[in-house]
Design an enzyme around this catalytic site. Structure first.
Site, PDB file in Angstrom:
ATOM      1  N   GLY A  15      -1.325   3.027   1.167  1.00  0.00           N
ATOM      2  CA  GLY A  15      -1.809   1.795   1.788  1.00  0.00           C
ATOM      3  C   GLY A  15      -3.172   1.393   1.273  1.00  0.00           C
ATOM      4  N   ASP A  16      -3.594   0.160   1.643  1.00  0.00           N
ATOM      5  CA  ASP A  16      -4.918  -0.370   1.295  1.00  0.00           C
ATOM      6  C   ASP A  16      -5.150  -0.483  -0.207  1.00  0.00           C
ATOM      7  OD1 ASP A  16      -5.424  -0.400   4.035  1.00  0.00           O
ATOM      8  OD2 ASP A  16      -6.244   1.637   4.005  1.00  0.00           O
ATOM      9  N   GLU A  17      -4.087  -0.726  -0.944  1.00  0.00           N
ATOM     10  CA  GLU A  17      -4.208  -0.829  -2.401  1.00  0.00           C
ATOM     11  C   GLU A  17      -4.821  -2.175  -2.811  1.00  0.00           C
ATOM     12  OE1 GLU A  17      -1.406  -0.167  -0.780  1.00  0.00           O
ATOM     13  OE2 GLU A  17      -0.633   1.774  -1.435  1.00  0.00           O
ATOM     14  N   LYS A  21      -3.101  -5.228  -1.400  1.00  0.00           N
ATOM     15  CA  LYS A  21      -1.912  -6.100  -1.342  1.00  0.00           C
ATOM     16  C   LYS A  21      -2.276  -7.524  -0.901  1.00  0.00           C
ATOM     17  CE  LYS A  21      -0.140  -3.110   1.536  1.00  0.00           C
ATOM     18  NZ  LYS A  21      -1.056  -1.964   1.430  1.00  0.00           N
ATOM     19  N   GLY A  22      -3.134  -7.610   0.146  1.00  0.00           N
ATOM     20  CA  GLY A  22      -3.517  -8.919   0.671  1.00  0.00           C
ATOM     21  C   GLY A  22      -4.140  -9.787  -0.411  1.00  0.00           C
ATOM     22  N   ASN A  37      -0.767  -2.328  12.417  1.00  0.00           N
ATOM     23  CA  ASN A  37      -1.402  -1.188  11.727  1.00  0.00           C
ATOM     24  C   ASN A  37      -1.926  -1.632  10.359  1.00  0.00           C
ATOM     25  OD1 ASN A  37       1.271  -1.545  10.901  1.00  0.00           O
ATOM     26  ND2 ASN A  37       1.731   0.627  10.735  1.00  0.00           N
ATOM     27  N   GLY A  73      -3.896  -3.938   7.579  1.00  0.00           N
ATOM     28  CA  GLY A  73      -5.104  -4.754   7.487  1.00  0.00           C
ATOM     29  C   GLY A  73      -5.190  -5.229   6.052  1.00  0.00           C
ATOM     30  N   HIS A  74      -4.898  -6.491   5.815  1.00  0.00           N
ATOM     31  CA  HIS A  74      -4.865  -7.030   4.453  1.00  0.00           C
ATOM     32  C   HIS A  74      -6.039  -7.982   4.259  1.00  0.00           C
ATOM     33  CE1 HIS A  74      -0.254  -6.162   4.051  1.00  0.00           C
ATOM     34  NE2 HIS A  74      -0.975  -5.096   4.340  1.00  0.00           N
ATOM     35  N   THR A  76       4.082   6.376   8.376  1.00  0.00           N
ATOM     36  CA  THR A  76       4.265   5.364   9.393  1.00  0.00           C
ATOM     37  C   THR A  76       5.756   5.349   9.761  1.00  0.00           C
ATOM     38  OG1 THR A  76       3.712   3.114  10.049  1.00  0.00           O
ATOM     39  CG2 THR A  76       4.563   3.389   7.800  1.00  0.00           C
ATOM     40  N   PRO A  82     -13.547   5.998   7.787  1.00  0.00           N
ATOM     41  CA  PRO A  82     -13.769   6.254   6.356  1.00  0.00           C
ATOM     42  C   PRO A  82     -12.458   6.701   5.704  1.00  0.00           C
ATOM     43  CG  PRO A  82     -14.924   7.886   7.723  1.00  0.00           C
ATOM     44  CD  PRO A  82     -14.314   6.890   8.656  1.00  0.00           C
ATOM     45  N   SER A 105      -7.347  -5.684 -11.467  1.00  0.00           N
ATOM     46  CA  SER A 105      -8.283  -6.324 -10.549  1.00  0.00           C
ATOM     47  C   SER A 105      -9.646  -5.660 -10.702  1.00  0.00           C
ATOM     48  CB  SER A 105      -7.765  -6.172  -9.117  1.00  0.00           C
ATOM     49  OG  SER A 105      -8.686  -6.708  -8.203  1.00  0.00           O
TER      50      SER A 105
HETATM   51  P1  GDP Z   1      -4.287  -3.918   1.633  1.00  0.00           P
HETATM   52  O1  GDP Z   1      -4.078  -3.291   2.950  1.00  0.00           O
HETATM   53  O2  GDP Z   1      -3.431  -3.333   0.563  1.00  0.00           O
HETATM   54  O3  GDP Z   1      -4.203  -5.421   1.652  1.00  0.00           O
HETATM   55  O4  GDP Z   1      -5.789  -3.563   1.206  1.00  0.00           O
HETATM   56  P2  GDP Z   1      -7.094  -3.627   2.169  1.00  0.00           P
HETATM   57  O5  GDP Z   1      -7.481  -5.038   2.324  1.00  0.00           O
HETATM   58  O6  GDP Z   1      -6.910  -2.804   3.383  1.00  0.00           O
HETATM   59  O7  GDP Z   1      -8.135  -2.815   1.288  1.00  0.00           O
HETATM   60  C1  GDP Z   1      -8.472  -3.208   0.012  1.00  0.00           C
HETATM   61  C2  GDP Z   1      -9.999  -3.451  -0.026  1.00  0.00           C
HETATM   62  O8  GDP Z   1     -10.423  -3.524  -1.376  1.00  0.00           O
HETATM   63  C3  GDP Z   1     -10.410  -4.764   0.607  1.00  0.00           C
HETATM   64  O9  GDP Z   1     -11.671  -4.623   1.185  1.00  0.00           O
HETATM   65  C4  GDP Z   1     -10.457  -5.718  -0.579  1.00  0.00           C
HETATM   66  O10 GDP Z   1     -11.352  -6.806  -0.367  1.00  0.00           O
HETATM   67  C5  GDP Z   1     -10.972  -4.808  -1.649  1.00  0.00           C
HETATM   68  N1  GDP Z   1     -10.512  -5.097  -3.025  1.00  0.00           N
HETATM   69  C6  GDP Z   1      -9.332  -5.591  -3.447  1.00  0.00           C
HETATM   70  N2  GDP Z   1      -9.284  -5.608  -4.791  1.00  0.00           N
HETATM   71  C7  GDP Z   1     -10.456  -5.121  -5.223  1.00  0.00           C
HETATM   72  C8  GDP Z   1     -11.020  -4.863  -6.518  1.00  0.00           C
HETATM   73  O11 GDP Z   1     -10.398  -5.061  -7.556  1.00  0.00           O
HETATM   74  N3  GDP Z   1     -12.272  -4.325  -6.535  1.00  0.00           N
HETATM   75  C9  GDP Z   1     -12.989  -4.052  -5.427  1.00  0.00           C
HETATM   76  N4  GDP Z   1     -14.202  -3.535  -5.567  1.00  0.00           N
HETATM   77  N5  GDP Z   1     -12.500  -4.293  -4.195  1.00  0.00           N
HETATM   78  C10 GDP Z   1     -11.259  -4.803  -4.108  1.00  0.00           C
HETATM   79  P1  IMO Z   2      -2.042  -1.546   5.009  1.00  0.00           P
HETATM   80  O1  IMO Z   2      -0.904  -2.506   5.118  1.00  0.00           O
HETATM   81  C1  IMO Z   2      -3.466   2.565   5.284  1.00  0.00           C
HETATM   82  C2  IMO Z   2      -1.560   5.138   8.243  1.00  0.00           C
HETATM   83  C3  IMO Z   2      -2.410   5.593   9.415  1.00  0.00           C
HETATM   84  C4  IMO Z   2      -1.753   6.924   9.721  1.00  0.00           C
HETATM   85  C5  IMO Z   2      -0.284   6.656   9.439  1.00  0.00           C
HETATM   86  C6  IMO Z   2       0.511   6.311  10.689  1.00  0.00           C
HETATM   87  O2  IMO Z   2      -3.366  -2.117   5.367  1.00  0.00           O
HETATM   88  O3  IMO Z   2      -2.030  -0.874   3.675  1.00  0.00           O
HETATM   89  P2  IMO Z   2       0.645   4.228  12.323  1.00  0.00           P
HETATM   90  O4  IMO Z   2      -0.420   3.391  12.940  1.00  0.00           O
HETATM   91  O5  IMO Z   2       1.569   3.466  11.437  1.00  0.00           O
HETATM   92  O6  IMO Z   2       1.354   5.072  13.332  1.00  0.00           O
HETATM   93  O7  IMO Z   2      -0.149   5.278  11.405  1.00  0.00           O
HETATM   94  O8  IMO Z   2      -0.234   5.566   8.541  1.00  0.00           O
HETATM   95  N1  IMO Z   2      -1.511   3.682   8.048  1.00  0.00           N
HETATM   96  C7  IMO Z   2      -2.150   3.032   7.079  1.00  0.00           C
HETATM   97  N2  IMO Z   2      -3.004   3.483   6.144  1.00  0.00           N
HETATM   98  N3  IMO Z   2      -3.113   1.258   5.280  1.00  0.00           N
HETATM   99  C8  IMO Z   2      -2.235   0.798   6.201  1.00  0.00           C
HETATM  100  O9  IMO Z   2      -1.748  -0.456   6.156  1.00  0.00           O
HETATM  101  C9  IMO Z   2      -1.742   1.687   7.183  1.00  0.00           C
HETATM  102  N4  IMO Z   2      -0.906   1.558   8.238  1.00  0.00           N
HETATM  103  C10 IMO Z   2      -0.754   2.789   8.755  1.00  0.00           C
HETATM  104  O10 IMO Z   2      -3.756   5.710   9.059  1.00  0.00           O
HETATM  105  O11 IMO Z   2      -2.184   7.888   8.798  1.00  0.00           O
HETATM  106 MG    MG Z   3      -5.165  -2.366   4.487  1.00  0.00          MG
END
Ligand code: GDP
Ligand code: IMO
Ligand code: MG
Length: 423
Positions: free
Chosen positions: A12-14, A16-17, A38, A40-41, A238, A303, A412
């Protein structure tokens, strides 16, 4: 016409948003197919930073229809707040946001159950976001859940009450306090009234009619493949199907209708919550990565654990998803390092080296084997084309492509829309 799918390949948190927002102008519909609050994009453009939890990331483009599909679990309270947060952008959400009547509803006791179950696990806790995801999917599979279409029925309150009574039995087993429930229910029913005014649809018809009319659709994954209920590091996952197949069941689209599969990965790895993470760094390097990448959760602020890129895990995600194009995110975060490491294999306790994420590997402590590469160690801030990349970054991209056998079509180099390099 086929539906393209965009997925996170790690935990997650790669990013995507950001990428859905970047690609959205090429599409007419953007649809979420699983997960819930759960997620956050984060999107950044024109000096604005915005985090979406349940609303698809095409919402800031006025010509795009955004669909919340049947595979999603939706919290009405969070949705009302989220829509409230869009007010300053003058988005016509009654027109641009469509919600499946077959999506499942998160009710207040699901959140209490999430907390009670996590607490009962002690040291083995999942690290859930505590948004009620697990208990809601449990009720869906257990054929007990309430769905969006139910809110329109005259006996919704009775159906709600029947489910709450079941939950209370479990909550009392865990001795979990109910003192917040009354207030949560007031908020919930207020949000339900607002929910009734939204555009509630049979999304499988809308999506399939759009495909028949040659409209382009992008399915937006939440979480990541390594958090998938079947193929992730179970039980530290998840509760939904976060992979390409989940886009079929979560939207009612046939597998033969899937087009491109965009796999997103960070140039390194992060994980939030518990569970195995072979390349996790516990030293200064991990600390620097967290600081440079601002690796703190978009939903919970926790964190994120950080480490080097894990090729066996990435290969696994590419395999189970049928990824056709790779997008590498956050390359700029590695600017600070003179040397970069990439895990190519795992060493098992018996000394054997493998590059597969087998059942056993997911359940034991493995030692990552690293390849070291020279870092580019310079800013990428002004880079606007692949040709301008430092040679070391080009070498990193080429090496990954040769290992992964899928082209890296996008790199990116910063959080803003414009910091996106297409190849
Ligand atoms: P998602 O859940 O996959 O949509 O990703 P998140 O939004 O949770 O986390 C990605 C974080 O990295 C966010 O704070 C973005 O603003 C940031 N981000 C996305 N692409 C880049 C990048 O290429 N470089 C940096 N430094 N930050 C980025
Ligand atoms: P996005 O879409 C990162 C993780 C939680 C926990 C496990 C199970 O922003 O990438 P849950 O609330 O689904 O029962 O939690 O999955 N987790 C994520 N980690 N990005 C997310 O979403 C996540 N959604 C759930 O931290 O380890
Ligand atoms: Mg996220």
């Amino acid at each position: 016409m086929k539906m393209d799918v965009l997925l996170g390949l790690q935990w997650g948190d790669e990013g995507k948003g950001k990428i859905v927002d970047v690609l959205a102008p090429d599409y007419e519909l953007v649809a979420r197919f699983q997960g819930g609050p759960n997620a956050g994009h984060t999107l950044e453009f024109d000096g604005i930073k915005h985090v979406l939890h349940q609303i698809p990331s095409g919402i800031f483009r006025s010509q795009i229809l955004n669909i919340i599909g049947n595979g999603v679990v939706l919290d009405p309270i969070v949705l009302q707040k989220e829509i409230g947060g869009l007010a300053k952008f003058s988005i016509d959400y009654r027109k641009n946001l469509l919600i499946s009547k077959k999506a499942t509803i998160i009710i207040p006791t699901h959140k209490l159950l999430d907390a009670a179950l996590e607490q009962s696990k002690g040291e083995k806790k999942i690290g859930s976001t505590l948004k009620g995801i697990g208990p809601t999917y449990q009720d869906k599979i257990g054929r007990l859940a309430l769905r969006v279409g139910d809110i329109l029925s005259p006996d919704f309150k009775e159906k709600y009450q029947a489910l709450v009574e079941k939950h209370k039995t479990t909550l009392s087993f865990y001795n979990h306090p109910l003192d917040q429930l009354e207030e949560m229910e007031v908020q919930f029913f207020e949000a339900i009234e607002f929910f009734k005014t939204l555009n509630l649809i049979d999304s499988e018809y809308v999506v399939n009619q759009a495909l028949a009319a040659e409209k382009k659709i992008l399915a937006e994954g939440a979480q990541g493949s390594l958090l998938d209920i079947d193929f992730g590091s179970y039980p530290f996952v998840t509760s939904s199907s976060t992979m390409t197949a989940g886009a079929c069941t979560g939207l009612g689209v046939a597998p033969s209708r899937i087009g491109e599969v965009f796999g997103i990965f960070k140039a390194y790895c992060t994980r939030v919550g518990s569970g195995p993470f072979p390349t996790e760094l516990f030293d200064q390097t991990g600390e620097e990565m967290r600081k440079e990448g601002n690796e703190f959760g978009s939903t919970t602020g926790r964190p994120r654990r950080c480490g080097w890129l894990d090729l066996p895990a990435l290969k696994y995600s590419i395999m189970i998803n049928g990824v056709t194009q790779l997008f590498m995110m956050k390359a700029d975060v590695l600017n600070i390092f003179e040397e970069i490491e990439v895990c190519t294999h795992y060493e098992l306790p018996n000394g054997e080296q493998i590059d597969q994420l087998t059942f056993e590997v997911s359940n034991m402590d493995v030692k990552p084997i690293y390849k070291k590469m020279k870092g580019w160690n310079c800013s990428l801030e002004d880079v606007r084309s692949y040709d301008e990349f430092p040679e070391e970054l080009k070498a990193y991209v080429s090496y990954l492509e040769s290992e992964l056998n899928v082209p890296i079509k996008l790199v990116s180099v910063g959080p803003d829309r414009v910091q996106t390099i297409l190849r």
